[in-house]
Design a protein around this motif. Structure first.
Motif, PDB file in Angstrom:
ATOM      1  N   ALA A 259     -60.739 -68.452 -60.109  1.00  0.00           N
ATOM      2  CA  ALA A 259     -62.091 -68.745 -60.401  1.00  0.00           C
ATOM      3  C   ALA A 259     -62.278 -70.154 -59.967  1.00  0.00           C
ATOM      4  O   ALA A 259     -61.479 -71.281 -59.943  1.00  0.00           O
ATOM      5  CB  ALA A 259     -62.312 -68.865 -62.140  1.00  0.00           C
ATOM      6  N   THR A 271     -67.816 -70.972 -65.963  1.00  0.00           N
ATOM      7  CA  THR A 271     -67.159 -70.283 -64.780  1.00  0.00           C
ATOM      8  C   THR A 271     -68.267 -70.043 -63.515  1.00  0.00           C
ATOM      9  O   THR A 271     -69.613 -69.295 -64.115  1.00  0.00           O
ATOM     10  CB  THR A 271     -66.479 -69.053 -65.287  1.00  0.00           C
ATOM     11  N   THR A 273     -67.834 -68.614 -60.364  1.00  0.00           N
ATOM     12  CA  THR A 273     -67.453 -67.374 -59.555  1.00  0.00           C
ATOM     13  C   THR A 273     -65.887 -67.361 -59.636  1.00  0.00           C
ATOM     14  O   THR A 273     -65.089 -68.252 -60.186  1.00  0.00           O
ATOM     15  CB  THR A 273     -68.034 -67.441 -58.473  1.00  0.00           C
ATOM     16  N   THR A 274     -65.693 -66.001 -59.409  1.00  0.00           N
ATOM     17  CA  THR A 274     -63.980 -65.728 -59.195  1.00  0.00           C
ATOM     18  C   THR A 274     -63.702 -65.681 -57.693  1.00  0.00           C
ATOM     19  O   THR A 274     -64.546 -64.874 -56.944  1.00  0.00           O
ATOM     20  CB  THR A 274     -63.863 -64.203 -60.024  1.00  0.00           C
ATOM     21  N   TYR A 302     -69.363 -70.621 -51.020  1.00  0.00           N
ATOM     22  CA  TYR A 302     -70.092 -70.259 -51.967  1.00  0.00           C
ATOM     23  C   TYR A 302     -71.454 -71.122 -52.209  1.00  0.00           C
ATOM     24  O   TYR A 302     -71.253 -72.379 -52.542  1.00  0.00           O
ATOM     25  CB  TYR A 302     -69.590 -70.320 -53.499  1.00  0.00           C
ATOM     26  N   GLY A 306     -75.693 -68.834 -54.881  1.00  0.00           N
ATOM     27  CA  GLY A 306     -74.814 -68.052 -55.448  1.00  0.00           C
ATOM     28  C   GLY A 306     -74.464 -66.892 -54.336  1.00  0.00           C
ATOM     29  O   GLY A 306     -73.972 -65.960 -54.876  1.00  0.00           O
ATOM     30  N   TYR A 308     -71.537 -65.727 -51.560  1.00  0.00           N
ATOM     31  CA  TYR A 308     -70.117 -65.794 -51.247  1.00  0.00           C
ATOM     32  C   TYR A 308     -70.168 -65.555 -49.702  1.00  0.00           C
ATOM     33  O   TYR A 308     -70.774 -64.600 -49.291  1.00  0.00           O
ATOM     34  CB  TYR A 308     -69.189 -65.019 -52.102  1.00  0.00           C
TER      35      TYR A 308
END
Length: 413
Positions: A259, A271, A273-274, A302, A306, A308
């Motif tokens: 993460a 957090t 993102t993972t 990223y 938001g 990826y």
């Protein structure tokens, strides 16, 4: 009759005088310049080279200096010595001096261009490194290095004088300088005020070090976990890469939790993102994050909105230059971003330094098989280079060469 004779004599004398003036030889030409030596005989762009010889004069505007056919800039001049700066992308070749359209050739200057790697020699009280794993640079040119298995942070001046800045004993204690303790400090970054942030791997914490060497714990508590919260209420699992944005937010590659975590200056952890096996991380001025996916053999982004995306590589791994998914990496680790959007990535298994352009074009700058050798491009050898930082004003990158226990210095143009 006498008058006629005198007139003839006068005319003869006048003609003789004119003829004599017409046959006066012209001034001797200035002697051509010569070159007897140059110093230094090798270096990168902007190196100031002293050229010794004769007949240079004292007018810098009347003399030109060329390095491998590319004109440099004359800085100073005397009759027997001049200095000139090496231009960018000159390449290796003879030094030439030109004066009054006469050009003479001197010794060869060896140009240290992109990928030229040397070992950064250390003096001082802390010259023996044990698996350096993180590196960053302050505005004054000092390097700060995570000396992982010595559980300490070193400060290295631009002249190579190395000393312990904080830590030196395995543990989990806040304090100043050597009174503080770390447990495998792995990665390090710096903010605009000179504060350092460390991913303290086995303590599962993010540590902060002021410019005065005062160590505190920003977030984490010494135990592995995956909990958002503030300060010691939050937990990480082997935090590795760290980077900080202009607002003072620290972004963490939380490796075992797969993460990206965000830590505010007040220690509030969330957090983002993972990401599987995220290792190295950096951030641009717009808040976009760039990172390496270690076991996935990819370099990804990223965005601040938001999104990826994979910039280069894929999960199959390997070793190939190319564009986007056609390129191959083998356990990419450290990552560095320059002002024009180029990324520089260290590879622990391919033992190479790779460059990724904004268009996703991947090339190898330096490194080949595992080993230890200074040299240009693929002639340079690393053994698991793991972290990288930049001194872009001087076209230089510094690399933590993990298994060689050294700091390497590489030219990037």
């Amino acid at each position: 009759m006498k008058q006629t004779l005198l007139l003839c004599v006068s005319s003869t004398l006048f003609l003789f005088s004119c003829k004599k003036d017409e046959t006066t030889p012209p001034p001797a030409p200035e002697p051509s310049p010569t070159i007897t030596s140059i110093s230094p005989t090798a270096g990168p762009k902007n190196t100031v080279v002293t050229i010794t010889g004769t007949n240079y004069g004292t007018n810098a505007a009347a003399v030109k200096v060329y390095f491998n056919g590319v004109q440099g800039t004359v800085q100073s001049i005397t009759a027997t010595q001049l200095t000139a700066t090496v231009p960018a992308a000159a390449g290796t070749g003879a030094v030439k001096v030109e004066k009054n359209s006469v050009q003479v050739t001197g010794p060869v200057f060896t140009y240290h261009g992109n990928g030229m790697t040397t070992t950064f020699s250390l003096t001082g009280t802390a010259t023996s490194l044990n698996h350096p794993s993180g590196i960053t640079k302050d505005a004054a040119g000092n390097l700060f290095v995570c000396d992982r298995d010595n559980h300490r942070i070193l400060k290295i001046t631009p002249a190579g004088v190395s000393a312990v800045f904080a830590g030196g004993t395995m543990g989990f204690t806040n304090g100043t300088g050597v009174a503080a303790q770390f447990n495998q400090p792995y990665a390090i970054t710096i903010d605009g005020a000179g504060n350092l942030y460390v991913g303290d791997r086995i303590n599962h914490a993010i540590r902060k070090i002021t410019s005065a060497g005062v160590v505190t714990t920003l977030a984490g508590n010494g135990s592995a976990g995956f909990v958002n919260g503030t300060g010691s209420a939050a937990s990480f699992a082997e935090p590795l890469g760290v980077t900080v944005d202009a607002a003072g937010n620290v972004f963490v590659a939380d490796y075992l939790n797969s993460a990206i975590r965000k830590v505010t200056s007040a220690g509030v952890v969330t957090t983002v993102t993972t990401v599987p096996q995220i290792f190295g991380i950096t951030v641009d001025a717009a808040g976009n994050l760039y990172f390496t996916e270690y076991g996935q053999h990819k370099v990804s982004k990223y965005s601040s909105t938001g999104t990826y995306s994979v910039l280069a590589g894929d999960a199959s791994g390997g070793n190939a230059d190319g564009t986007g998914a056609a390129a191959r990496f083998n356990f990419p680790a450290g990552i560095l971003l320059d002002a024009t959007g180029n990324l520089y990535v260290t590879e622990t298994i391919n033992h190479r330094i790779r460059k990724i352009t904004p268009a996703g074009v991947v090339t190898t700058i330096a490194g080949n098989t595992g080993g230890y050798a200074d040299g240009a491009g693929v002639s340079a050898l690393f053994d698991s280079p793991i972290a990288i930082c930049g001194d872009f004003a001087n076209s230089t990158a510094f690399i933590a060469d993990f298994n060689n226990h050294k700091i390497r210095k590489m030219i990037i143009e």
